[in-house]
Design an enzyme around this catalytic site. Structure first.
Site, PDB file in Angstrom:
ATOM      1  N   ILE A  66       0.826  -1.203   0.000  1.00 12.88           N
ATOM      2  CA  ILE A  66       0.000   0.000   0.000  1.00 12.88           C
ATOM      3  C   ILE A  66       0.860   1.253   0.000  1.00 12.88           C
ATOM      4  CG2 ILE A  66      -1.676   1.311   1.353  1.00 12.88           C
ATOM      5  CD1 ILE A  66      -2.778  -1.417   2.335  1.00 12.88           C
ATOM      6  N   ASP A  85      11.441   3.590   5.028  1.00  8.89           N
ATOM      7  CA  ASP A  85      11.260   2.156   5.250  1.00  8.89           C
ATOM      8  C   ASP A  85      12.517   1.628   5.930  1.00  8.89           C
ATOM      9  OD1 ASP A  85      10.862  -0.836   4.667  1.00  8.89           O
ATOM     10  OD2 ASP A  85       9.104   0.025   3.688  1.00  8.89           O
ATOM     11  N   ASP A 107      14.172   3.141  11.196  1.00  8.77           N
ATOM     12  CA  ASP A 107      13.265   2.332  12.003  1.00  8.77           C
ATOM     13  C   ASP A 107      12.393   3.284  12.810  1.00  8.77           C
ATOM     14  OD1 ASP A 107      11.995   0.743  13.873  1.00  8.77           O
ATOM     15  OD2 ASP A 107      13.754  -0.508  14.288  1.00  8.77           O
ATOM     16  N   ASN A 135       1.921   4.472   7.319  1.00 13.74           N
ATOM     17  CA  ASN A 135       1.513   3.192   6.744  1.00 13.74           C
ATOM     18  C   ASN A 135       2.303   2.011   7.302  1.00 13.74           C
ATOM     19  OD1 ASN A 135       0.388   1.349   4.531  1.00 13.74           O
ATOM     20  ND2 ASN A 135       2.579   1.326   4.050  1.00 13.74           N
ATOM     21  N   SER A 186      -6.713  -1.004  10.387  1.00 12.21           N
ATOM     22  CA  SER A 186      -7.151  -2.279   9.823  1.00 12.21           C
ATOM     23  C   SER A 186      -8.590  -2.509  10.237  1.00 12.21           C
ATOM     24  CB  SER A 186      -6.269  -3.418  10.351  1.00 12.21           C
ATOM     25  OG  SER A 186      -6.851  -4.682  10.109  1.00 12.21           O
ATOM     26  N   TYR A 199      -2.109  -7.580  17.294  1.00 13.62           N
ATOM     27  CA  TYR A 199      -2.301  -6.817  16.056  1.00 13.62           C
ATOM     28  C   TYR A 199      -3.587  -5.986  16.115  1.00 13.62           C
ATOM     29  CZ  TYR A 199      -3.027  -5.790  11.104  1.00 13.62           C
ATOM     30  OH  TYR A 199      -3.250  -5.144   9.909  1.00 13.62           O
ATOM     31  N   LYS A 203      -3.968  -1.792  16.228  1.00 14.27           N
ATOM     32  CA  LYS A 203      -4.675  -1.034  15.193  1.00 14.27           C
ATOM     33  C   LYS A 203      -5.873  -0.274  15.757  1.00 14.27           C
ATOM     34  CE  LYS A 203      -2.112  -2.008  11.618  1.00 14.27           C
ATOM     35  NZ  LYS A 203      -1.346  -0.933  10.941  1.00 14.27           N
ATOM     36  N   VAL A 232      -6.626  -6.828   1.779  1.00  8.62           N
ATOM     37  CA  VAL A 232      -6.036  -6.243   0.571  1.00  8.62           C
ATOM     38  C   VAL A 232      -4.958  -7.198   0.078  1.00  8.62           C
ATOM     39  CG1 VAL A 232      -4.813  -4.263  -0.409  1.00  8.62           C
ATOM     40  CG2 VAL A 232      -6.511  -3.914   1.408  1.00  8.62           C
TER      41      VAL A 232
END
Length: 285
Positions: A66, A85, A107, A135, A186, A199, A203, A232
């Site tokens: 994404i 990244d 990081d 993201n 998410s 997770y 989120k 996705v």
């Protein structure tokens, strides 16, 4: 302009500015100072062209998926993009053909890396960005009983801490241009399901963090919104979704398919644009 790449290492380790030929000068620091500064080619080019108002977006986790699709959409819309990244080889490999991007390896879960990143981008852009897309994220699914604290912290450090640190660090640059934050959460932020205790919780926290940002930063003209994708077809999703999960999603989604990275990019870039100038504190799911 060709892509360039900065590497920000951990404190006390070697840090280097890696540049493609003809764009940025190369620097090497045996011990990293708080600031890693590229020569400011963007500002120089903008002055030559008489354009100091071109919009700049910073996108984390942009070496693939994404984030990479969002970068491509911003570029298509005429923006400049700073890509961040922690995967240097993937970042370099994905830069081919992108055009006007500046790549920084960092990081985002490390406060020192984010501090250096803010300093570098401040010099690069002249002190302002128009959009921050948080993201970057990791997924690790497993039973609650098997999720020890180290596993929990690993998820939180990137998904939540990194989003907080990036947003906090870049508030002055966003205020300078009355910019926008888009946090990527998410569908797991909105509904509980098995195997996602760390997770899903991370989120959900990102979605609420977005509302806090919107409430506090709105008076400065800085908007904050959240995108909470369902399934996705990214490399990350395909790595953690079993055939059974894929089949279940297919049956549960009215469109009977996974979303595409480019479809998410359209939504993200719209939220960052002037077309969404009165959209604030919302979660698009």
């Amino acid at each position: 302009m060709r892509a360039s790449c900065v590497t920000l290492g951990a404190v006390g380790t070697e840090t280097s500015l890696i540049a493609l030929p003809g764009t940025w000068r190369c620097l090497s620091h045996p011990k990293r100072s708080p600031i890693v500064s590229p020569c400011n080619a963007w500002q120089a080019a903008a002055k030559r062209e008489g354009n100091m108002t071109q919009k700049v977006a910073l996108v984390t986790g942009s070496a693939r998926g994404i984030g990479l699709a969002t970068t491509a959409k911003f570029l298509e819309d005429g923006w400049k993009v700073v890509r961040v990244d922690w995967d240097a080889p993937a970042l370099e490999a994905s830069a081919e053909g992108l055009g006007d991007v500046h790549d920084i390896v960092a990081d985002i879960s490390l406060e020192a890396d984010v501090d250096a990143l803010v300093a570098s981008v401040t010099e690069l852009t002249g002190g302002g960005i128009n959009a921050l897309v948080n993201n970057a994220g990791i997924a690790d699914f497993g039973p609650m009983e098997d999720t020890d604290f180290a596993r929990w912290r690993r998820i939180m450090s990137i998904n939540l801490d990194g989003t907080f640190l990036m947003s906090q660090g870049f508030i002055p640059l966003l205020k300078a241009r009355r910019g926008a934050i888009v946090n990527i959460a998410s569908i797991s932020a909105l509904r509980a399901s098995t195997l996602r205790v760390a997770y899903g919780t991370s989120k959900a926290a990102v979605a609420h963090l977005t509302e806090q940002q919107a409430a506090e930063l709105g008076e400065f003209g800085v908007r904050a919104n959240c995108v909470a994708p369902g399934p996705v077809r990214t490399k990350l999703a395909m790595a953690v979704h079993t055939p059974e999960i894929i089949a279940a999603y297919h049956d549960a989604i009215p469109l009977n398919r996974y979303g595409q990275e480019e479809e998410l990019a359209e939504a993200i870039c719209w939220l960052c644009s002037d077309k969404a100038s009165y959209v604030n504190g919302q979660t698009l799911a």
